[in-house]
Write a protein that holds these residues in place. Structure first.
Motif, short mmCIF file in Angstrom:
data_model
loop_
_atom_site.label_atom_id
_atom_site.label_comp_id
_atom_site.label_asym_id
_atom_site.label_seq_id
_atom_site.Cartn_x
_atom_site.Cartn_y
_atom_site.Cartn_z
N GLY A 199 0.75 -1.26 0.00
CA GLY A 199 -0.09 0.19 -0.16
C GLY A 199 0.73 1.23 -0.01
O GLY A 199 0.58 2.14 -0.76
N VAL A 200 1.93 1.33 0.70
CA VAL A 200 2.79 2.51 1.05
C VAL A 200 3.43 2.86 -0.32
O VAL A 200 3.43 3.90 -0.78
N MET A 201 4.09 1.63 -0.94
CA MET A 201 4.90 1.85 -1.91
C MET A 201 3.90 2.21 -3.32
O MET A 201 4.37 2.98 -4.11
N ALA A 202 2.67 1.69 -3.39
CA ALA A 202 1.97 1.77 -4.23
C ALA A 202 1.52 3.57 -4.62
O ALA A 202 1.85 4.32 -5.64
N THR A 203 1.35 4.19 -3.19
CA THR A 203 1.12 5.51 -3.18
C THR A 203 2.18 6.32 -3.56
O THR A 203 2.34 7.43 -4.12
N LEU A 204 3.35 6.07 -2.90
CA LEU A 204 4.63 7.01 -2.82
C LEU A 204 5.42 6.73 -4.08
O LEU A 204 6.26 7.45 -4.38
N SER A 205 5.23 5.64 -4.84
CA SER A 205 6.08 5.42 -5.96
C SER A 205 5.44 5.08 -7.30
O SER A 205 6.09 5.11 -8.36
N GLY A 206 4.23 4.91 -7.08
CA GLY A 206 3.32 4.49 -8.24
C GLY A 206 3.33 3.21 -8.81
O GLY A 206 2.89 2.88 -10.02
N ALA A 207 3.72 2.48 -7.95
CA ALA A 207 3.72 0.78 -8.83
C ALA A 207 3.69 -0.14 -7.39
O ALA A 207 3.99 0.18 -6.39
N ALA A 208 2.92 -1.06 -7.71
CA ALA A 208 2.80 -1.91 -6.78
C ALA A 208 3.95 -3.01 -6.59
O ALA A 208 4.69 -3.55 -7.56
N PRO A 209 4.71 -3.16 -5.55
CA PRO A 209 6.19 -3.79 -5.41
C PRO A 209 5.97 -5.30 -5.69
O PRO A 209 4.87 -5.94 -5.50
N LEU A 210 6.97 -5.78 -6.06
CA LEU A 210 7.14 -6.94 -6.13
C LEU A 210 7.89 -8.11 -5.05
O LEU A 210 7.76 -9.25 -4.76
N LYS A 211 8.73 -7.25 -4.04
CA LYS A 211 9.25 -7.81 -2.95
C LYS A 211 9.09 -7.08 -1.68
O LYS A 211 9.10 -5.91 -1.78
N GLY A 261 7.36 -6.97 2.80
CA GLY A 261 6.55 -7.24 3.77
C GLY A 261 6.81 -6.47 4.98
O GLY A 261 7.16 -5.02 5.11
N VAL A 262 6.58 -6.97 6.24
CA VAL A 262 6.40 -6.03 7.40
C VAL A 262 7.63 -5.38 7.74
O VAL A 262 7.67 -4.12 8.30
N ASN A 263 8.87 -6.06 7.32
CA ASN A 263 10.06 -5.44 7.58
C ASN A 263 10.83 -4.34 6.23
O ASN A 263 12.01 -4.48 6.47
N GLY A 264 9.98 -4.41 5.34
CA GLY A 264 10.42 -3.71 4.49
C GLY A 264 10.41 -4.22 3.06
O GLY A 264 10.06 -5.39 2.90
N GLY A 265 11.11 -3.87 2.15
CA GLY A 265 11.18 -4.52 0.69
C GLY A 265 11.75 -3.54 -0.23
O GLY A 265 12.49 -2.68 0.03
N THR A 266 11.44 -3.88 -1.55
CA THR A 266 11.76 -3.06 -2.66
C THR A 266 10.84 -2.37 -3.25
O THR A 266 9.61 -2.14 -2.93
N SER A 267 11.34 -1.41 -4.15
CA SER A 267 10.48 -0.31 -4.78
C SER A 267 10.87 -0.40 -6.11
O SER A 267 11.86 -0.44 -6.64
N GLU A 268 9.72 -0.69 -6.92
CA GLU A 268 9.85 -0.59 -8.61
C GLU A 268 10.23 0.77 -9.04
O GLU A 268 11.08 0.62 -10.29
N LEU A 269 10.09 1.72 -8.59
CA LEU A 269 10.35 3.09 -9.10
C LEU A 269 10.84 4.15 -7.96
O LEU A 269 10.57 3.71 -6.83
N PRO A 270 11.44 5.01 -8.22
CA PRO A 270 11.91 6.20 -7.22
C PRO A 270 10.60 6.56 -6.61
O PRO A 270 9.36 6.65 -7.19
N THR A 271 10.61 6.70 -5.14
CA THR A 271 9.40 7.28 -4.46
C THR A 271 9.38 8.96 -5.12
O THR A 271 10.06 9.41 -5.41
N ILE A 272 8.16 9.32 -4.72
CA ILE A 272 7.83 10.71 -5.23
C ILE A 272 8.72 11.71 -4.65
O ILE A 272 9.04 12.74 -5.20
#
Length: 448
Positions: free
Chosen positions: A107-119, A121-132
């Motif tokens: 949810g947070v990466m979708a809003t802040l980066s414009g993409a649903a991430p692929l990796k 969870g609760v402890n963090g992950g990756t972003s497909e695009l730079p955040t805004i």
């Protein structure tokens, strides 16, 4: 065989002395297997993000009335004094389109980066695009001493939702004392002082970067395609540093609201509620003065991590654990112990608005000249829902944002909010996002 190895440095000469700049890791290191100010300039717009973990109770947070004059439910009531400067967005979703719902991350990466991430969870992950925030800093952060500032309130520097892409996180400042010294220590130049003396250390750093140009050009000719891409990203960051240093060698423009902040005393750090909110309050006051003094125009604040580890003093059970383990009270219709943290999170956000709205700038305030995107990673954390994400935008963007409204997205991607912010700031972008989250239509109701 290439002369370049992991131990190589870019070398040059500065004032008769050898200087060197280190390199990122490259494939070629491996074997074959591997309004207006006094000077006439317009008042700057600031942009920030503010994150809280573990969502909301839908019926107690989202207004029922659309448009201006929206009603305030119990959990959103703390923003009442600034309601006319806060826009509430409802029914904007993280559109997964076949991708997994990575709990406390998608949810947070979708809003802040414009993409649903692929990796993740609760402890963090990756972003497909730079955040805004990174995109905005690229656009308007080069004329300030700091491109952006990242702050976290629970003592963990890895708690940050500012990402370039991949797993690279822009780490957070967590200690108010260290934040003060970074902002207002020896490198600070008071913009309102008549005299100005360039810092010799800054002059030396800029000269070092410029002196290795020949080695840099040779390395680019030698590197393979993958390495050239990495090097281009690396040298882009080097050029950004050079631009920052160039700015630091110029006398800063006057800033009428700028006052030198006082250094805070040593503080305990950690996820206990009283400690974390005290940390937030002190760092928020330092941040506000840094913004008023034009030290930066972009910031990110994380009240907690997404799987919020906030807890009451003496209570071993965290907010996150409560959202899953505490039953919903049949009479109340919500989880009272978990809801404590939701209500107090909104009080903490309101305290930032109070600090920013207390700084006069021109005919308005620092808050009037800002846009702050506040969000969480889920709607109802107990079930990890990523539809109808809670999103606020505070501020008026220097008069370019029609604030004080409740806007429904009718199920549209939450990235529409980010696209709108970028266009209001003046960035030349017509589309933003990836896959099902890519959008081309801004939210015109808020565009002045």
């Amino acid at each position: 065989m290439s002369r370049w190895t992991r131990r190589n440095l870019l070398r040059g000469t500065l004032r008769g002395s050898a200087v060197a700049v280190s390199l990122p890791f490259l494939d070629l290191f491996l074997d074959g297997n591997g309004e207006a100010l006094a000077n006439g300039l317009p008042l700057p717009t600031r942009f920030g993000t503010w994150f809280w973990g573990c969502g909301v109770n839908t019926s107690r947070w989202f207004p029922s009335k659309l448009g201006a004059g929206y009603d305030l439910k119990d959990e959103l009531r703390p923003i009442a004094p600034w309601q006319d400067k806060v826009t509430v967005f409802s029914n904007f979703n993280c559109v997964l389109d076949g991708r997994p719902n990575l709990v406390h991350w998608s949810g947070v990466m979708a809003t802040l980066s414009g993409a649903a991430p692929l990796k993740g969870g609760v402890n963090g992950g990756t972003s497909e695009l730079p955040t805004i925030d990174c995109l905005v800093a690229d656009y308007m952060g080069q004329s300030t001493r700091f491109r952006s500032l990242e702050l976290a309130c629970t003592g963990q520097s890895g708690v940050s939702y500012s990402m370039r892409a991949g797993s690279t996180v822009n780490p957070s400042e967590v200690d108010p004392v260290q934040l003060y010294r970074r902002l207002f220590g020896p490198g600070f130049q008071d913009p309102n002082k008549a005299e100005f003396t360039p810092d010799p250390a800054v002059m030396l750093r800029k000269s070092v970067l410029s002196s290795v140009k020949d080695d840099r050009d040779e390395l680019m000719r030698t590197a393979g395609a993958a390495d050239r891409q990495r090097l281009e990203q690396y040298f882009t960051s080097v050029r950004q540093v050079e631009q920052q240093l160039e700015h630091m060698l110029e006398k800063p423009a006057p800033a009428e609201a700028c006052q030198l902040a006082k250094e805070p005393g040593a503080m305990a750090l950690g996820p206990t509620w009283d400690v974390a909110t005290r940390t937030h309050d002190v760092m928020a006051q330092l941040l506000v003065m840094a913004l008023a003094c034009n030290q930066t125009r972009v910031f990110n604040i994380a009240l907690s991590n997404a799987g919020s580890n906030l807890r009451k003093p003496g209570d071993p059970v965290s907010f996150h654990e409560l959202t899953h383990e505490e039953p919903v009270d049949e009479k109340l219709g919500y989880q009272p112990r978990a809801t404590f943290f939701i209500e107090r999170s909104m009080e903490t956000f309101a305290s930032l608005l109070k600090h920013m709205d207390g700084i006069r700038e021109g005919s308005g305030t620092l808050l009037d000249n800002s846009l702050i995107l506040a969000t969480s990673e889920s709607n109802f954390a107990k079930i990890h829902s990523v539809d109808n994400l809670p999103i606020l935008v505070a501020g008026r963007g220097g008069g370019r944002w029609k604030s004080g409204q409740h806007i429904s997205g009718n199920g549209d991607p939450s990235s529409r909010v980010g696209l709108t912010i970028q266009q209001v700031i003046g960035m030349p972008v017509n589309a933003w996002g990836q896959g099902a989250m890519e959008v081309t239509r801004p939210i015109t109701e808020v565009m002045a």
